[in-house]
Write a protein that holds these residues in place. Structure first.
Motif, PDB file in Angstrom:
ATOM      1  N   UNK A 109      -3.942  -0.438   7.909  1.00 34.57           N
ATOM      2  CA  UNK A 109      -3.050  -0.911   8.962  1.00 34.57           C
ATOM      3  C   UNK A 109      -1.808  -0.027   9.006  1.00 34.57           C
ATOM      4  N   UNK A 110      -1.621   0.661  10.118  1.00 35.11           N
ATOM      5  CA  UNK A 110      -0.500   1.583  10.257  1.00 35.11           C
ATOM      6  C   UNK A 110       0.549   1.061  11.255  1.00 35.11           C
ATOM      7  N   UNK A 111       0.603  -0.235  11.428  1.00 34.74           N
ATOM      8  CA  UNK A 111       1.586  -0.786  12.359  1.00 34.74           C
ATOM      9  C   UNK A 111       3.008  -0.473  11.910  1.00 34.74           C
TER      10      UNK A 111
ATOM     11  N   UNK B   9       7.619  -4.175   1.093  1.00 35.40           N
ATOM     12  CA  UNK B   9       6.284  -3.702   1.469  1.00 35.40           C
ATOM     13  C   UNK B   9       5.199  -4.510   0.770  1.00 35.40           C
ATOM     14  N   UNK B  10       5.430  -4.863  -0.483  1.00 29.96           N
ATOM     15  CA  UNK B  10       4.468  -5.689  -1.220  1.00 29.96           C
ATOM     16  C   UNK B  10       4.299  -7.054  -0.561  1.00 29.96           C
ATOM     17  N   UNK B  11       5.408  -7.637  -0.115  1.00 29.76           N
ATOM     18  CA  UNK B  11       5.363  -8.961   0.493  1.00 29.76           C
ATOM     19  C   UNK B  11       4.688  -8.963   1.861  1.00 29.76           C
ATOM     20  N   UNK B  12       4.772  -7.852   2.574  1.00 30.65           N
ATOM     21  CA  UNK B  12       4.321  -7.818   3.968  1.00 30.65           C
ATOM     22  C   UNK B  12       3.055  -7.005   4.192  1.00 30.65           C
ATOM     23  N   UNK B  13       2.639  -6.234   3.197  1.00 31.34           N
ATOM     24  CA  UNK B  13       1.482  -5.367   3.385  1.00 31.34           C
ATOM     25  C   UNK B  13       1.779  -4.132   4.205  1.00 31.34           C
ATOM     26  N   UNK B  14       3.065  -3.783   4.330  1.00 34.02           N
ATOM     27  CA  UNK B  14       3.442  -2.574   5.073  1.00 34.02           C
ATOM     28  C   UNK B  14       3.065  -1.329   4.274  1.00 34.02           C
ATOM     29  N   UNK B  15       2.985  -0.216   4.963  1.00 31.55           N
ATOM     30  CA  UNK B  15       2.628   1.063   4.352  1.00 31.55           C
ATOM     31  C   UNK B  15       3.889   1.704   3.782  1.00 31.55           C
ATOM     32  N   UNK B  16       3.919   1.896   2.469  1.00 32.47           N
ATOM     33  CA  UNK B  16       5.101   2.457   1.805  1.00 32.47           C
ATOM     34  C   UNK B  16       4.962   3.961   1.658  1.00 32.47           C
TER      35      UNK B  16
ATOM     36  N   UNK C 262       0.844  -1.198   0.000  1.00 34.12           N
ATOM     37  CA  UNK C 262       0.000   0.000   0.000  1.00 34.12           C
ATOM     38  C   UNK C 262       0.877   1.246   0.000  1.00 34.12           C
ATOM     39  N   UNK C 263       0.633   2.132  -0.926  1.00 33.39           N
ATOM     40  CA  UNK C 263       1.419   3.352  -1.031  1.00 33.39           C
ATOM     41  C   UNK C 263       0.679   4.510  -0.354  1.00 33.39           C
ATOM     42  N   UNK C 264       1.318   5.093   0.611  1.00 32.65           N
ATOM     43  CA  UNK C 264       0.757   6.178   1.418  1.00 32.65           C
ATOM     44  C   UNK C 264       0.134   7.240   0.518  1.00 32.65           C
ATOM     45  N   UNK C 265       0.872   7.669  -0.500  1.00 32.16           N
ATOM     46  CA  UNK C 265       0.447   8.812  -1.316  1.00 32.16           C
ATOM     47  C   UNK C 265      -0.678   8.480  -2.280  1.00 32.16           C
TER      48      UNK C 265
ATOM     49  N   UNK D  94       0.411  10.614  12.695  1.00 33.60           N
ATOM     50  CA  UNK D  94      -0.564   9.872  11.894  1.00 33.60           C
ATOM     51  C   UNK D  94      -0.805   8.457  12.402  1.00 33.60           C
ATOM     52  N   UNK D  95      -0.227   8.119  13.533  1.00 33.13           N
ATOM     53  CA  UNK D  95      -0.576   6.872  14.192  1.00 33.13           C
ATOM     54  C   UNK D  95       0.255   5.661  13.832  1.00 33.13           C
ATOM     55  N   UNK D  96       1.383   5.856  13.148  1.00 33.66           N
ATOM     56  CA  UNK D  96       2.265   4.731  12.822  1.00 33.66           C
ATOM     57  C   UNK D  96       3.005   4.298  14.080  1.00 33.66           C
ATOM     58  N   UNK D  97       3.110   2.986  14.284  1.00 34.57           N
ATOM     59  CA  UNK D  97       3.794   2.446  15.463  1.00 34.57           C
ATOM     60  C   UNK D  97       5.284   2.258  15.213  1.00 34.57           C
TER      61      UNK D  97
END
Length: 243
Positions: A15-17, A50-57, A1-4, A97-100
């Protein structure tokens, strides 16, 4: 997921973990590699993980600090003070913005001091946990030992191989006289030093580069970064207690 690329309602629900921030610089990389090499490689590794893990890019930070390569056309260098302030404010906004957890994938050595200072200060002023990954040092150590024939450097065998693997269309033919290696006994600073050390914006042996070597390094680097992100999602910090 791309932030922008998210709308604000989508961002509110996402998910903003863990967020991932690629950081680099625009500077000369020999006569054969693009000026954006450091940022491009940080983007490549961050995007794949990020693609593999679903992290926020996060959108990449293209600008950084360089000391010895600003004599070459096309290089853009901002001051250490400006870089520190910019990074610290970005980190504080990420926290707001709530990122951990924020993973910074840095691709440029000249950014290290400002990154460390900004991360320390932002972490002290917020609940954000920041992990700084200087990827060319911290990731794919085994692959580098296995495939590289010459010392790692600048626009050298390692970097040239990596760009060949990630962005082959951006690599020009390596000139036969591109190899250049200079050693210093001490940390020496001065304009005369930079003229001697970097005559071609190369430190190393790009003639030894290959796409296969780059693929091996990048595959391991992405795997290790993805593992770190997944650990952070589970609340596991990259810290080992010994003794």
């Amino acid at each position: 997921m791309k932030w922008h690329e998210l709308t604000w309602p989508e961002f509110e629900r996402v998910d903003k973990t863990v967020a991932v921030l690629p950081v680099g610089v625009v500077e000369a990389h020999g006569p054969h590699l693009p000026l954006g090499t450091d940022t491009l490689m940080a983007i490549y590794i961050a995007e794949k993980a990020a693609e593999q893990t679903g992290a926020l890019l996060m959108p990449p930070l293209w600008y950084g600090y360089t000391y010895v390569l600003d004599k070459f056309p096309g290089t853009i260098s901002i001051s250490q003070e400006t870089l520190y302030r910019l990074l610290r404010e970005i980190f504080m906004e990420v926290a707001r913005n709530g990122v951990r957890y924020l993973v910074v994938v840095n691709g440029h050595g000249g950014n290290v001091d400002a990154l460390r200072a900004a991360a320390r200060d932002a972490a002290k002023a917020s609940d954000l946990i920041i992990v700084v990954v200087n990827w060319w040092i911290d990731l794919a150590k085994e692959a580098r030992r296995r495939v590289l024939e010459t010392p790692e450097g600048h626009a050298a065998e390692d970097e040239t191989s990596e760009v060949l693997a990630a962005y082959p269309h951006l690599v020009k033919e390596v000139p036969r006289d591109a190899d250049e290696w200079v050693e210093m006994r001490y940390a020496v600073y001065g304009r005369e030093v930079s003229r001697v050390v970097y005559t071609k914006a190369v430190q190393g042996y790009p003639s030894k580069a290959s796409q296969a070597k780059g693929e091996a390094i990048l595959r391991e680097a992405v795997e290790e970064l993805a593992r770190l992100i997944n650990d952070l999602k589970r609340g596991r910090l990259p810290i080992e207690k010994k003794g």
